[in-house]
Scaffold this active site. Structure first.
Site, PDB file in Angstrom:
ATOM      1  N   LYS A  40       0.852  -1.204   0.000  1.00 16.05           N
ATOM      2  CA  LYS A  40       0.000   0.000   0.000  1.00 16.05           C
ATOM      3  C   LYS A  40       0.884   1.250   0.000  1.00 16.05           C
ATOM      4  O   LYS A  40       2.089   1.165   0.301  1.00 16.05           O
ATOM      5  CB  LYS A  40      -0.923  -0.027   1.212  1.00 16.05           C
ATOM      6  CG  LYS A  40      -0.198  -0.085   2.558  1.00 16.05           C
ATOM      7  CD  LYS A  40      -1.121  -0.542   3.676  1.00 16.05           C
ATOM      8  CE  LYS A  40      -0.380  -0.540   5.014  1.00 16.05           C
ATOM      9  NZ  LYS A  40      -1.142  -1.228   6.063  1.00 16.05           N
ATOM     10  N   TYR A 260      15.480  29.846  10.836  1.00 17.24           N
ATOM     11  CA  TYR A 260      14.205  30.463  11.183  1.00 17.24           C
ATOM     12  C   TYR A 260      13.992  30.466  12.695  1.00 17.24           C
ATOM     13  O   TYR A 260      14.244  29.468  13.368  1.00 17.24           O
ATOM     14  CB  TYR A 260      13.043  29.695  10.548  1.00 17.24           C
ATOM     15  CG  TYR A 260      12.784  30.057   9.115  1.00 17.24           C
ATOM     16  CD1 TYR A 260      12.505  31.374   8.740  1.00 17.24           C
ATOM     17  CD2 TYR A 260      12.796  29.078   8.129  1.00 17.24           C
ATOM     18  CE1 TYR A 260      12.258  31.696   7.413  1.00 17.24           C
ATOM     19  CE2 TYR A 260      12.547  29.396   6.807  1.00 17.24           C
ATOM     20  CZ  TYR A 260      12.271  30.708   6.450  1.00 17.24           C
ATOM     21  OH  TYR A 260      12.018  31.021   5.146  1.00 17.24           O
TER      22      TYR A 260
HETATM   23  C1  PLP Z   1      -0.361  -2.089   6.815  1.00 17.77           C
HETATM   24  C2  PLP Z   1      -0.902  -3.397   7.227  1.00 17.77           C
HETATM   25  C3  PLP Z   1      -0.042  -4.494   7.404  1.00 17.77           C
HETATM   26  C4  PLP Z   1       1.457  -4.377   7.346  1.00 17.77           C
HETATM   27  O1  PLP Z   1       1.925  -3.894   8.561  1.00 17.77           O
HETATM   28  P1  PLP Z   1       3.483  -3.646   8.854  1.00 17.77           P
HETATM   29  O2  PLP Z   1       3.521  -3.239  10.258  1.00 17.77           O
HETATM   30  O3  PLP Z   1       3.910  -2.569   7.928  1.00 17.77           O
HETATM   31  O4  PLP Z   1       4.175  -4.933   8.583  1.00 17.77           O
HETATM   32  C5  PLP Z   1      -0.621  -5.721   7.679  1.00 17.77           C
HETATM   33  N1  PLP Z   1      -1.966  -5.857   7.775  1.00 17.77           N
HETATM   34  C6  PLP Z   1      -2.807  -4.811   7.648  1.00 17.77           C
HETATM   35  C7  PLP Z   1      -4.263  -5.033   7.788  1.00 17.77           C
HETATM   36  C8  PLP Z   1      -2.310  -3.555   7.372  1.00 17.77           C
HETATM   37  O5  PLP Z   1      -3.144  -2.516   7.261  1.00 17.77           O
END
Ligand code: PLP
Length: 379
Positions: A40, A260
């Site tokens: 994702k 800044y």
């Molecule tokens: C993002 C996600 C993962 C992966 O998690 P990580 O901590 O990045 O390994 C697994 N399962 C679900 C449902 C997620 O949303």
């Protein structure tokens, strides 16, 4: 979009060999369960089009995305692979999900009803995953709703349930009691679907090696070299290496204030290298040294140059940030050189900690102004 190497202020190298090595290590931990890859958010910022084929070549057969449009890209990059859409089934998305060969993760009873009705109209059961909320109180069906799906043939008969899944709230914390509670609730409910493969583990749960892998692991951040477990050294290789190009080396005297807000006062005669990467590139302002409101720690992010650890100095600006190079001999560093902001010498999670956040946020926020280079995997 990737800037010309001579024009870019930053260069991002994605090491696909390291990605594949990380996948193989996670798959070994998962065994005998299979290891799927969560890609994702553009493969956590690393690039779906590059990461997915590399992972598929390494034997990954199942991918997870958040959104349908990410899934369409995955299906193009690895046409043989299966791809689950984690964020459920929005009304109106049924047709495109079906046509693109994606598999929705059904998170509510409404989604189950909608997918079953679509399948019925289509004349054949359609693939899906069912997600249960086993205690995180995020997404997924309650155990009672899961039971409804299991017992109602007008729903179940139209579903080709490929996965029964849940997600742990505290898997990053080894031995957390909440994981045991969730595990028990999940296992209990899974008896309703004796023939359906189960999935509960993210990277952290996979690396815990404590019977959480079930049939399919959903590995995310650890693939990309991020820390998954708290308080244990990460066995993963860095995948994203970010360097910033020095645009100017300036100097100041003890007592001068820098950047800044003039939040930092020099305590000695100093030289400061400014690199052309800033918060507009996802290099977070909250990792500045001193005086960012709402952050308790005052250790800035560090960078690396030819064996020297460089302390961040002053506030990170939109398009640049400064590092103290007083201790680097003047003839060894000059305008145009590249400083490593994170990668092989500076861990991405250390930079994240300086910003009060996690490696995930730095990865998924990687900017679009960098030159991107992909180091191909050998295998
Ligand atoms: C993002 C996600 C993962 C992966 O998690 P990580 O901590 O990045 O390994 C697994 N399962 C679900 C449902 C997620 O949303």
């Amino acid at each position: 979009m990737s800037a010309h190497p001579d024009l870019a202020g930053g260069r991002l190298t994605i090491d696909l060999g390291a990605l594949v090595a990380n996948y193989k290590l996670l798959a070994k931990h998962a065994h005998p369960a299979k290891c799927g890859a969560v890609v994702k958010a553009n493969a956590y910022g690393c690039g779906i089009e590059q990461a997915v084929p590399a992972l598929a070549d390494a034997g990954c057969e199942t991918f997870f995305v958040a959104l349908v449009e990410e899934g369409i890209r995955v299906r193009k990059a690895a046409p043989e692979a299966r791809c689950f859409v984690l964020n459920g089934l929005f009304s109106g998305a049924e047709k495109v999900i079906h046509e693109r060969g994606l598999v929705p993760v059904l998170n509510t009873l409404i989604q189950v009803e909608r997918w079953a009705a679509f399948a019925k109209a289509n004349g054949a059961p359609l693939p899906c995953a069912l997600q249960m909320d086993s205690g995180m109180r995020r997404v997924g069906m309650s155990p009672a709703d899961i039971e409804r799906v299991a017992n109602q043939s007008h729903l179940r008969d139209h579903l080709d349930i490929q996965l029964f899944m849940t997600h742990f709230a505290c898997a990053d914390d080894i031995g957390h009691p909440k994981t045991d509670v969730q595990q028990e609730i999940f296992e209990q409910a899974s008896t309703l679907f004796p023939d359906v493969p189960r999935s509960a583990a993210n990277s952290a749960a996979d690396l815990q090696a404590s019977g959480l892998s079930y049939d399919l692991v959903r590995a995310g951040v650890a693939l990309y070299g991020g820390e998954a477990l708290n308080d244990v050294p990460s066995p993963m290789q860095p995948v994203a290496i970010l360097e910033g190009r020095i645009m100017q080396i300036t100097s100041g005297d003890a007592g001068d204030s820098v950047g800044y807000g003039g939040t930092e006062t020099l305590t000695r005669k100093s030289r400061i290298a400014y690199v052309s990467v800033g918060y507009a590139d996802g290099y977070l302002r909250s990792s500045s040294h001193m005086g960012v409101p709402l952050r308790a720690v005052t250790q800035p992010a560090v960078a690396h140059f030819k064996g020297h650890t460089l302390k961040g100095i002053g506030r990170i600006s939109m398009d640049m940030c400064g590092f103290d190079v007083t201790d680097v001999p003047e003839d060894q560093i000059s305008e145009g050189d590249w400083i490593e902001l994170f990668g092989t010498n500076v861990a991405i999670d250390d930079v994240a900690r300086a910003a009060g956040t996690i490696g995930y946020e730095l990865l998924t926020g990687l900017g679009h102004r960098y030159t991107r280079t992909y180091l191909e995997s050998e295998s």
